[in-house]
Design a protein around this motif. Structure first.
Motif, short mmCIF file in Angstrom:
data_model
loop_
_atom_site.label_atom_id
_atom_site.label_comp_id
_atom_site.label_asym_id
_atom_site.label_seq_id
_atom_site.Cartn_x
_atom_site.Cartn_y
_atom_site.Cartn_z
N ARG A 117 0.85 -1.19 0.00
CA ARG A 117 0.00 0.00 0.00
C ARG A 117 0.88 1.24 0.00
NH1 ARG A 117 -4.76 2.16 0.19
NH2 ARG A 117 -5.15 4.01 1.44
N ILE A 118 0.47 2.22 -0.79
CA ILE A 118 1.16 3.50 -0.82
C ILE A 118 0.50 4.40 0.24
CG2 ILE A 118 1.75 5.52 -2.21
CD1 ILE A 118 1.47 3.63 -4.69
N ASP A 119 1.29 4.82 1.20
CA ASP A 119 0.78 5.63 2.29
C ASP A 119 0.64 7.10 1.90
OD1 ASP A 119 0.87 3.38 4.08
OD2 ASP A 119 3.02 3.72 4.30
N GLN A 120 1.58 7.59 1.08
CA GLN A 120 1.58 9.02 0.74
C GLN A 120 2.45 9.25 -0.49
OE1 GLN A 120 3.39 11.38 3.78
NE2 GLN A 120 2.84 13.30 2.84
N TYR A 121 2.06 10.24 -1.29
CA TYR A 121 2.88 10.67 -2.42
C TYR A 121 2.86 12.19 -2.50
CZ TYR A 121 4.21 12.08 -7.09
OH TYR A 121 4.80 12.73 -8.14
N VAL A 141 5.80 7.29 0.12
CA VAL A 141 5.89 6.46 1.33
C VAL A 141 5.10 5.19 1.05
CG1 VAL A 141 5.48 6.32 3.82
CG2 VAL A 141 6.04 8.54 2.76
N ILE A 142 5.79 4.06 1.13
CA ILE A 142 5.18 2.75 0.86
C ILE A 142 5.40 1.88 2.09
CG2 ILE A 142 5.16 0.72 -0.65
CD1 ILE A 142 6.63 2.61 -2.73
N GLU A 143 4.30 1.43 2.68
CA GLU A 143 4.39 0.60 3.89
C GLU A 143 5.30 1.27 4.94
OE1 GLU A 143 2.64 -2.30 4.37
OE2 GLU A 143 1.71 -2.18 2.40
N THR A 153 1.32 10.50 -11.93
CA THR A 153 1.60 9.77 -10.70
C THR A 153 0.60 10.03 -9.57
OG1 THR A 153 3.91 9.54 -11.32
CG2 THR A 153 3.38 9.20 -8.99
N PRO A 154 0.15 11.27 -9.32
CA PRO A 154 -0.83 11.43 -8.24
C PRO A 154 -2.09 10.57 -8.43
CG PRO A 154 0.04 13.57 -8.88
CD PRO A 154 0.55 12.57 -9.90
N GLU A 155 -2.58 10.51 -9.66
CA GLU A 155 -3.77 9.69 -9.93
C GLU A 155 -3.43 8.20 -9.93
OE1 GLU A 155 -7.37 9.34 -13.20
OE2 GLU A 155 -5.86 10.90 -13.45
N ALA A 156 -2.24 7.85 -10.43
CA ALA A 156 -1.81 6.45 -10.46
C ALA A 156 -1.74 5.87 -9.06
CB ALA A 156 -0.46 6.33 -11.16
N VAL A 157 -1.26 6.66 -8.10
CA VAL A 157 -1.18 6.22 -6.71
C VAL A 157 -2.57 5.87 -6.18
CG1 VAL A 157 -0.72 7.03 -4.35
CG2 VAL A 157 0.98 7.38 -6.16
N GLY A 158 -3.54 6.73 -6.44
CA GLY A 158 -4.91 6.46 -5.99
C GLY A 158 -5.48 5.20 -6.61
N LEU A 197 6.46 3.90 -10.97
CA LEU A 197 6.12 5.28 -10.68
C LEU A 197 7.30 6.22 -10.82
CD1 LEU A 197 3.97 4.56 -7.50
CD2 LEU A 197 3.15 4.86 -9.84
N HIS A 198 7.14 7.21 -11.69
CA HIS A 198 8.10 8.30 -11.81
C HIS A 198 7.64 9.36 -10.81
CE1 HIS A 198 10.88 11.12 -13.44
NE2 HIS A 198 9.99 11.85 -14.11
N LEU A 199 8.52 9.78 -9.90
CA LEU A 199 8.12 10.60 -8.77
C LEU A 199 8.20 12.11 -9.02
CD1 LEU A 199 9.69 8.66 -5.77
CD2 LEU A 199 7.47 8.34 -6.89
#
Length: 112
Positions: free
Chosen positions: A2-6, A12-14, A89-94, A108-110
């Motif tokens: 799970r991605i916690d934050q971007y 932030v992942i796990e 990436t913001p939408e991809a994370v969701g 993911l390209h940050l």
């Protein structure tokens, strides 16, 4: 996973912080993830993903969507049985977080 934050340049992942591009697989994270041509994604940039054979690959093209994902690459992955979702990436994370699929992956390209 799970991605916690971007946010731009940071994910932030796990509960672990990454500041370089990442590939997320069901049981591990690869970072830094480098592409041969920087902002142009090629099949060889996804070797780890291809070995894993996820059902879905979510590709994050960057905060502003600068990374290019050629349509022929999406078609090649489909031939391999991998469904591809390409978003900034913001939408991809969701999308990654709401997918209820055990064999999912993300590239993911940050930044950019």
């Amino acid at each position: 996973m799970r991605i916690d934050q971007y946010s731009f340049g940071k994910i932030v992942i796990e509960r672990k912080i990454y500041t370089k591009d990442v590939i997320i697989l069901p049981d591990r994270v690869f970072s830094p993830w480098w592409r041969k041509e920087g902002h142009l994604l090629r099949l060889e940039d996804l070797d780890e993903v291809l070995r894993e054979k996820p059902e879905v690959l979510v590709i994050g093209t960057g905060y502003s969507g600068v990374m290019e994902v050629p349509q022929d690459l999406v078609q090649e992955l489909a031939i391999e049985g991998i469904r591809v979702v390409v978003k900034k990436t913001p939408e991809a994370v969701g999308i990654f977080n709401i997918l209820n699929i055990p064999k999912k992956a993300a590239a993911l390209h940050l930044t950019c």
